[in-house]
Write an enzyme that holds these catalytic residues in place. Structure first.
Site, PDB file in Angstrom:
ATOM      1  N   PRO A  16    -136.488 -48.417  30.743  1.00 28.14           N
ATOM      2  CA  PRO A  16    -135.162 -49.020  30.901  1.00 28.14           C
ATOM      3  C   PRO A  16    -134.889 -49.269  32.381  1.00 28.14           C
ATOM      4  O   PRO A  16    -135.040 -48.356  33.202  1.00 28.14           O
ATOM      5  CB  PRO A  16    -134.211 -47.956  30.343  1.00 28.14           C
ATOM      6  CG  PRO A  16    -135.083 -47.024  29.567  1.00 28.14           C
ATOM      7  CD  PRO A  16    -136.429 -47.063  30.207  1.00 28.14           C
ATOM      8  N   GLN A  77    -131.302 -46.337  25.662  1.00 29.46           N
ATOM      9  CA  GLN A  77    -131.266 -45.198  26.580  1.00 29.46           C
ATOM     10  C   GLN A  77    -129.847 -44.852  26.978  1.00 29.46           C
ATOM     11  O   GLN A  77    -129.041 -45.735  27.295  1.00 29.46           O
ATOM     12  CB  GLN A  77    -132.079 -45.453  27.849  1.00 29.46           C
ATOM     13  CG  GLN A  77    -132.225 -44.167  28.681  1.00 29.46           C
ATOM     14  CD  GLN A  77    -132.907 -44.362  30.014  1.00 29.46           C
ATOM     15  OE1 GLN A  77    -132.373 -45.017  30.890  1.00 29.46           O
ATOM     16  NE2 GLN A  77    -134.094 -43.786  30.171  1.00 29.46           N
ATOM     17  N   CYS A 108    -132.397 -40.909  37.271  1.00 29.06           N
ATOM     18  CA  CYS A 108    -131.793 -41.805  38.259  1.00 29.06           C
ATOM     19  C   CYS A 108    -131.618 -41.093  39.602  1.00 29.06           C
ATOM     20  O   CYS A 108    -130.988 -40.034  39.673  1.00 29.06           O
ATOM     21  CB  CYS A 108    -130.444 -42.309  37.766  1.00 29.06           C
ATOM     22  SG  CYS A 108    -129.654 -43.463  38.903  1.00 29.06           S
ATOM     23  N   HIS A 180    -141.370 -39.529  35.424  1.00 29.02           N
ATOM     24  CA  HIS A 180    -141.602 -40.368  36.594  1.00 29.02           C
ATOM     25  C   HIS A 180    -142.083 -39.435  37.690  1.00 29.02           C
ATOM     26  O   HIS A 180    -141.347 -38.553  38.135  1.00 29.02           O
ATOM     27  CB  HIS A 180    -140.328 -41.096  37.020  1.00 29.02           C
ATOM     28  CG  HIS A 180    -140.541 -42.025  38.171  1.00 29.02           C
ATOM     29  ND1 HIS A 180    -139.645 -43.008  38.507  1.00 29.02           N
ATOM     30  CD2 HIS A 180    -141.562 -42.146  39.069  1.00 29.02           C
ATOM     31  CE1 HIS A 180    -140.094 -43.683  39.560  1.00 29.02           C
ATOM     32  NE2 HIS A 180    -141.252 -43.160  39.915  1.00 29.02           N
ATOM     33  N   ARG A 237    -141.424 -50.987  37.341  1.00 28.86           N
ATOM     34  CA  ARG A 237    -141.457 -52.105  38.298  1.00 28.86           C
ATOM     35  C   ARG A 237    -142.689 -52.993  38.149  1.00 28.86           C
ATOM     36  O   ARG A 237    -142.667 -54.160  38.541  1.00 28.86           O
ATOM     37  CB  ARG A 237    -141.398 -51.552  39.728  1.00 28.86           C
ATOM     38  CG  ARG A 237    -140.071 -50.889  40.080  1.00 28.86           C
ATOM     39  CD  ARG A 237    -140.144 -50.243  41.455  1.00 28.86           C
ATOM     40  NE  ARG A 237    -141.178 -49.220  41.504  1.00 28.86           N
ATOM     41  CZ  ARG A 237    -141.870 -48.911  42.600  1.00 28.86           C
ATOM     42  NH1 ARG A 237    -141.653 -49.561  43.725  1.00 28.86           N
ATOM     43  NH2 ARG A 237    -142.779 -47.948  42.566  1.00 28.86           N
TER      44      ARG A 237
END
Length: 377
Positions: A16, A77, A108, A180, A237
């Protein structure tokens, strides 16, 4: 790989991304995968929405949850900081049939989010984190909607949280976790630490572990899985300006020949289609404003000329977009220089946190105001 009841022929998930992974972009990715390899095999996740705004049925948020008629599974999400609001939001998703899969965002790194205890800051509060995951799972009771959780390595190198977060999510009923492999302090800079994905995979035993970070080619995904033992990959990305990457990933995971990269004429057609889809979703004015950022990613490495790039960056109508794209050289081959990262990268910096945030890992106090600022998505 399976996410709850959903088998994925290709263990690939579209990450997302705010302002990117709306219904138009997801549709384009799926169309290109279908056209190039004859199937849609991965999981395409809607851009993040806020649990509180969803419960309030904020019009902008409700529009963000739009899915294509043939989109399955529908994956949504949530950003959330409060167990009570989380339960209400997920129960609403289940009761209203808004989605088939719920992912939870705890990755985030944006300062305005972490400063109030949200995003990548929240897993440090392990009991609160566990309560939120448990509330989401409880909201799906009586359904086959899986809940998955995405997070980062931690706040910074001194405060890693991913191993605890993985175990907690597993124990509270999450169907999968995704890492991540950067800290919040890194943001999107530097190199993802894939060894942390391997460590999480060793730590979490009963549910799939997905890796995210620095996958820009299909070969990167294969390498990550071989190096870390992870069960699947999350693509962020790397697909900006390259929505056909999912076709290449699908081919790689099924041992089929990789589709030929598009030349500039084919890329122009893809941009046109993206513009059509954005216009259908937002209307022409907002759709054309939205396509502008994508054009820079699409043309990365291609010969286009500064004057034409400037004109495309100001495009206002579909007819103008079509005319400007017609000035590109359709025979220009896909450039070797078009690989690598796109979009925001930033630089490492100290993570903004609420006062006293690091003093008690077991404090269950819900961060004040961390969801208000995100009302509307």
């Amino acid at each position: 790989m399976r996410i709850g009841p959903f088998p994925l022929a290709s263990p690939v998930v579209l990450a997302p991304m705010a302002g990117v992974t709306n219904v138009a972009f997801r549709t384009l990715c799926r169309e290109l995968e279908q056209a190039r390899v004859g199937t849609v095999s991965g999981l395409y996740v809607c851009e993040m929405v806020t649990a509180r705004a969803l419960v309030e049925r904020h019009p902008v948020t409700m529009h963000m949850t739009t899915f294509a008629a043939d989109e399955s599974p529908r994956s949504l999400q949530l950003y959330t900081v409060d167990p009570a609001t989380t339960y209400k939001a997920v129960k609403m998703i289940a009761d209203d049939g808004l989605a088939d899969h719920v992912d939870m965002n705890f990755g985030c790194p944006v300062p305005k989010v972490t400063r109030r205890g949200g995003g990548a800051a929240l897993p440090f509060k392990r009991q609160l984190f566990g309560q939120i995951v448990a509330a989401a799972v409880r909201g799906t009771e009586g359904t086959d909607i899986p809940v998955t959780v995405k997070f980062r390595v931690g706040i910074d190198d001194e405060h890693h949280t991913h191993l605890d977060a993985g175990k907690i999510a597993e124990s509270e009923g999450a169907a999968a976790v995704a890492l991540h492999a950067r800290t919040a302090a890194q943001r999107y800079s530097g190199t993802a630490d894939w060894e942390q994905i391997a460590a999480l995979k060793r730590h979490v035993q009963t549910i799939p572990v997905l890796g995210n970070g620095d996958i820009f080619e299909a070969s990167d995904a294969l390498t990550m899985m071989a190096m870390t033992g992870c069960d699947g990959v999350v693509i962020g990305r790397g697909c900006l300006g390259r929505p056909w990457l999912f076709a290449e990933l699908s081919a790689a995971f099924t041992d089929n020949p990789s589709p030929t990269p598009p030349n500039l004429g084919e890329v122009a057609d893809i941009i046109r289609r993206h513009g059509e889809l954005l216009t259908a979703h937002f209307g022409e004015d907002k759709g054309m404003r939205d396509i502008r950022k994508h054009i820079g990613w699409y043309l990365h490495g291609f010969p286009a000329g500064s004057e034409l790039r400037r004109a495309l960056a100001l495009v206002k109508t579909c007819d103008e977009l079509d005319s400007l794209l017609g000035r590109l050289d359709p025979t220009a081959p896909f450039p070797a220089a078009a690989g690598g990262p796109r979009g925001r990268q930033g630089s490492p910096s100290r993570v903004a946190l609420p006062d006293g945030w690091l003093t008690d890992r077991d404090d269950c106090t819900v961060p004040v105001g961390a969801d208000v600022m995100h009302s509307g998505g």
